[in-house]
Design a protein around this motif. Sequence first.
Motif, mmCIF file in Angstrom:
data_model
loop_
_atom_site.group_PDB
_atom_site.id
_atom_site.type_symbol
_atom_site.label_atom_id
_atom_site.label_comp_id
_atom_site.label_asym_id
_atom_site.label_seq_id
_atom_site.Cartn_x
_atom_site.Cartn_y
_atom_site.Cartn_z
ATOM 1 N N PHE A 87 13.312 -47.079 86.056
ATOM 2 C CA PHE A 87 13.383 -48.527 86.019
ATOM 3 C C PHE A 87 12.613 -49.087 87.215
ATOM 4 O O PHE A 87 12.215 -48.335 88.122
ATOM 5 C CB PHE A 87 14.843 -49.026 86.047
ATOM 6 N N VAL A 88 12.404 -50.380 87.208
ATOM 7 C CA VAL A 88 11.731 -51.050 88.323
ATOM 8 C C VAL A 88 12.808 -51.690 89.203
ATOM 9 O O VAL A 88 13.702 -52.385 88.710
ATOM 10 C CB VAL A 88 10.752 -52.129 87.820
ATOM 11 N N LEU A 89 12.718 -51.441 90.497
ATOM 12 C CA LEU A 89 13.608 -52.076 91.470
ATOM 13 C C LEU A 89 12.794 -53.061 92.299
ATOM 14 O O LEU A 89 11.797 -52.681 92.934
ATOM 15 C CB LEU A 89 14.249 -51.027 92.381
ATOM 16 N N LEU A 90 13.234 -54.305 92.273
ATOM 17 C CA LEU A 90 12.566 -55.351 93.042
ATOM 18 C C LEU A 90 13.434 -55.664 94.260
ATOM 19 O O LEU A 90 14.537 -56.207 94.125
ATOM 20 C CB LEU A 90 12.405 -56.585 92.158
ATOM 21 N N ILE A 91 12.964 -55.287 95.459
ATOM 22 C CA ILE A 91 13.678 -55.604 96.693
ATOM 23 C C ILE A 91 13.144 -56.936 97.210
ATOM 24 O O ILE A 91 11.973 -57.055 97.556
ATOM 25 C CB ILE A 91 13.509 -54.499 97.756
ATOM 26 N N LEU A 92 14.015 -57.942 97.218
ATOM 27 C CA LEU A 92 13.631 -59.298 97.617
ATOM 28 C C LEU A 92 13.807 -59.430 99.128
ATOM 29 O O LEU A 92 14.903 -59.718 99.616
ATOM 30 C CB LEU A 92 14.483 -60.318 96.864
ATOM 31 N N ARG A 126 14.637 -50.445 118.092
ATOM 32 C CA ARG A 126 13.753 -50.018 117.000
ATOM 33 C C ARG A 126 14.204 -50.706 115.723
ATOM 34 O O ARG A 126 15.383 -50.920 115.515
ATOM 35 C CB ARG A 126 13.801 -48.496 116.822
ATOM 36 N N LYS A 127 13.276 -51.099 114.871
ATOM 37 C CA LYS A 127 13.644 -51.679 113.583
ATOM 38 C C LYS A 127 13.342 -50.693 112.469
ATOM 39 O O LYS A 127 12.468 -49.827 112.598
ATOM 40 C CB LYS A 127 12.942 -53.010 113.342
ATOM 41 N N VAL A 128 14.075 -50.812 111.390
ATOM 42 C CA VAL A 128 13.955 -49.908 110.258
ATOM 43 C C VAL A 128 12.928 -50.461 109.274
ATOM 44 O O VAL A 128 12.967 -51.645 108.923
ATOM 45 C CB VAL A 128 15.322 -49.733 109.559
ATOM 46 N N SER A 129 12.016 -49.624 108.843
ATOM 47 C CA SER A 129 11.013 -50.006 107.845
ATOM 48 C C SER A 129 11.589 -49.789 106.455
ATOM 49 O O SER A 129 11.921 -48.660 106.085
ATOM 50 C CB SER A 129 9.741 -49.181 108.019
ATOM 51 N N ILE A 130 11.721 -50.864 105.682
ATOM 52 C CA ILE A 130 12.255 -50.728 104.325
ATOM 53 C C ILE A 130 11.334 -49.879 103.439
ATOM 54 O O ILE A 130 11.816 -48.994 102.721
ATOM 55 C CB ILE A 130 12.534 -52.108 103.707
ATOM 56 N N PRO A 131 10.002 -50.080 103.469
ATOM 57 C CA PRO A 131 9.149 -49.195 102.663
ATOM 58 C C PRO A 131 9.302 -47.721 103.024
ATOM 59 O O PRO A 131 9.367 -46.862 102.136
ATOM 60 C CB PRO A 131 7.732 -49.707 102.975
ATOM 61 N N ASN A 182 5.465 -50.274 96.642
ATOM 62 C CA ASN A 182 4.420 -51.247 96.912
ATOM 63 C C ASN A 182 5.046 -52.501 97.519
ATOM 64 O O ASN A 182 6.237 -52.757 97.336
ATOM 65 C CB ASN A 182 3.660 -51.602 95.639
ATOM 66 N N VAL A 183 4.245 -53.269 98.231
ATOM 67 C CA VAL A 183 4.681 -54.517 98.837
ATOM 68 C C VAL A 183 3.757 -55.626 98.374
ATOM 69 O O VAL A 183 2.531 -55.455 98.384
ATOM 70 C CB VAL A 183 4.669 -54.431 100.382
ATOM 71 N N ALA A 184 4.318 -56.750 97.942
ATOM 72 C CA ALA A 184 3.504 -57.857 97.459
ATOM 73 C C ALA A 184 4.168 -59.180 97.792
ATOM 74 O O ALA A 184 5.392 -59.260 97.951
ATOM 75 C CB ALA A 184 3.273 -57.736 95.952
ATOM 76 N N ALA A 216 10.502 -47.067 90.224
ATOM 77 C CA ALA A 216 9.381 -47.699 90.918
ATOM 78 C C ALA A 216 9.924 -48.879 91.719
ATOM 79 O O ALA A 216 10.677 -49.697 91.186
ATOM 80 C CB ALA A 216 8.328 -48.161 89.929
ATOM 81 N N VAL A 217 9.547 -48.980 92.983
ATOM 82 C CA VAL A 217 10.078 -50.020 93.862
ATOM 83 C C VAL A 217 8.960 -50.950 94.303
ATOM 84 O O VAL A 217 7.948 -50.503 94.860
ATOM 85 C CB VAL A 217 10.776 -49.409 95.096
ATOM 86 N N LEU A 218 9.156 -52.238 94.041
ATOM 87 C CA LEU A 218 8.251 -53.267 94.519
ATOM 88 C C LEU A 218 9.020 -54.139 95.503
ATOM 89 O O LEU A 218 10.091 -54.662 95.173
ATOM 90 C CB LEU A 218 7.726 -54.115 93.360
ATOM 91 N N ILE A 219 8.496 -54.294 96.687
ATOM 92 C CA ILE A 219 9.137 -55.111 97.722
ATOM 93 C C ILE A 219 8.457 -56.473 97.738
ATOM 94 O O ILE A 219 7.268 -56.586 98.061
ATOM 95 C CB ILE A 219 9.050 -54.430 99.097
ATOM 96 N N ALA A 220 9.216 -57.496 97.344
ATOM 97 C CA ALA A 220 8.705 -58.866 97.345
ATOM 98 C C ALA A 220 8.934 -59.444 98.735
ATOM 99 O O ALA A 220 10.052 -59.834 99.079
ATOM 100 C CB ALA A 220 9.419 -59.691 96.283
ATOM 101 N N GLU A 221 7.886 -59.503 99.534
ATOM 102 C CA GLU A 221 8.046 -59.833 100.948
ATOM 103 C C GLU A 221 7.490 -61.213 101.267
ATOM 104 O O GLU A 221 6.296 -61.477 101.123
ATOM 105 C CB GLU A 221 7.351 -58.796 101.830
ATOM 106 N N ARG A 222 8.352 -62.105 101.680
ATOM 107 C CA ARG A 222 7.995 -63.429 102.211
ATOM 108 C C ARG A 222 9.239 -64.001 102.861
ATOM 109 O O ARG A 222 10.307 -63.965 102.286
ATOM 110 C CB ARG A 222 7.477 -64.362 101.117
ATOM 111 N N PRO A 223 9.107 -64.541 104.090
ATOM 112 C CA PRO A 223 10.307 -65.025 104.791
ATOM 113 C C PRO A 223 10.954 -66.211 104.092
ATOM 114 O O PRO A 223 10.284 -67.015 103.441
ATOM 115 C CB PRO A 223 9.780 -65.414 106.174
#
Length: 627
Positions: free
Chosen positions: A464-469, A496-501, A513-515, A542-549
Amino acid sequence: MNSQPILGNEAIAIGIIENGCRVVTAYPGTPSSEILAGVMKHKKRLKRDVYTEWSINEKVAFEIALAASWTGLRAVVTMKQVGLNVASDPLFSAAYTGVKGGFVVISADDPGPHSSQTEQDSRLMALVAKIPVFDPSTPAEAREVIKDAFALSERYKIPVILRPTTRLCHAVQSLSIDGAHEPDDGIPSVKFHRDPPRWTATPKFRNLLHVELNKKLKDIADEFSDSPLNYVVNASSNGTMGIIASGVAFQTAQQALQELGARVPILKIGTPFPLPQKLVNSFCAQFETLIVLEEPDVCIEIQIQDRSHVKGRLDGSVPGAGELTPEVIFLVLSKALSEAGYQVNQPPEDPELAALIKGLPLPVKPPRLCPGCSHRSAFFAMKRTFGPNAIYPGDIGCYTLGTNLRAVDTFVDMGASITMANGFFQANRLVKDERPIVATIGDSTFLHSGVAPLINAVHTGARFVLLILDNHTTAMTGFQPTAANDYLADRMEAPRKVSIPDLVRACGVGYVNVADPYDQEDFIRTLKEAQAHAQSPDGGVAVLIAERPCTLYDQSPILEHPVPVVITEECDGCRYCTEAFECPALVLRPDKSRVDIDYSICVDCGQCIDACHKGFIIPKILEISRA
């Protein structure tokens, strides 16, 4: 005296600092979120050395504070009522092992519920876990009872729960904040000492600890019968009816009696578990009828030994669900008093006011994502890509509002979107249902409880596709930092900060992927790419990270590239933009002839341009060039 209006949660925070607490951990959740913020504020004012932390989840927060208690320091952990579920493993165990330094668990309940998936009762969790509970009625009492909670915890070497509710947490009361109850003598000289029969108790020793715990509770119940937190008001009143009330319901019951013109004894219970049986039995013996007012469930009522003349939630005299608002308590007491032979005032009637209220044109407006929210853009692209027949498991956070956009089909608890997606895949595989499955989860929620479900999904071959907002913060509860931020609770730089990707890749995910969801064309292309990977022979999750503050947290990306828009005269009011995109700044006229932009709340994100398939929403600069 320096007296000022203080929020209930801040009053609790002041009590924590004033009483020598040295470690305070938390996970944010309404109605508890302001407690840790208040601790950080007042530790600076009172110059106290206190460690504060927004933990990654409630279980982690509980165990960090518990370890501090085992060294001998006073410690507090705060959360909302459903967070106590996450911390239940160490909660139950800590009741047996006990503590060393005073240890207070603050679990804020949400009768109603106003912002929770359940209105569960933390007092009942405490009853099952065998942990004593304090139930304050006002912000001032909540502040003061911290001292009693720490003292009881240290006297009996037992965790103690403080249970405020939404109305107390968010109430405001004028309080003095001068000085402190006790001088700060500095951090005590303590250290952890090994005690294997207690801290590492095996099942044999746990049985002995259970016997010890039961003895503690019996002694505490006897002590509570003489506690000043439990007392009777209107004790001299004669009659056949008495009231037992706790928490905010105690204050509301007094107000209702005043309006009803009745004077009835009320036993105020500030320590609902273990119930002070001697005091309660003595009070109950005086009356033919007892009304129990408590929320959100039955805790006091089920502990009363003789309930033959008790009326409450169990027999339906008090509603079995929902908040005990002033209106509800007024009706409950009016009926009970009338049946008991009391003369009561009738509720005031104002036909003119009632008609006016009924005639007000108040449209029903459900909660919606904020103007410019990147989650809306991600959901819009997701629906355009996969359509109405896909399955969309959702999660807990402000993005749960994607249900308004028909982009969230399920939400259960923190992290469940991933496990539900896995479950849907395994079930659909058996019944040959090939619909796409697209799960959504926020960055804070993913770090809270999404990692283990993702590992499980990868290991079991789910597709499945996982969208991390990822909006760079815990937006719904007040912008608390996550482990992916570069600062801590006190705004100091994180080591130190944790990288989600990187974390997602470490879970074994093959496609990451990050978009930017603001770039609709690229985002849709990436969604299709992720789905193709999920369905490929060698694919998987499949993981897509939707990145915007979050636009409320950080407006700088929009301020750097604003896109003001206008709606052309051709708009025909088809409502596609207001329903499919649902930005609050898009307003349908009362006559439904067209849509206008509410520029008072529009943030110039330009995202609604894609929301009009007819091309009637355009950049303002384009309108100027047309003119």
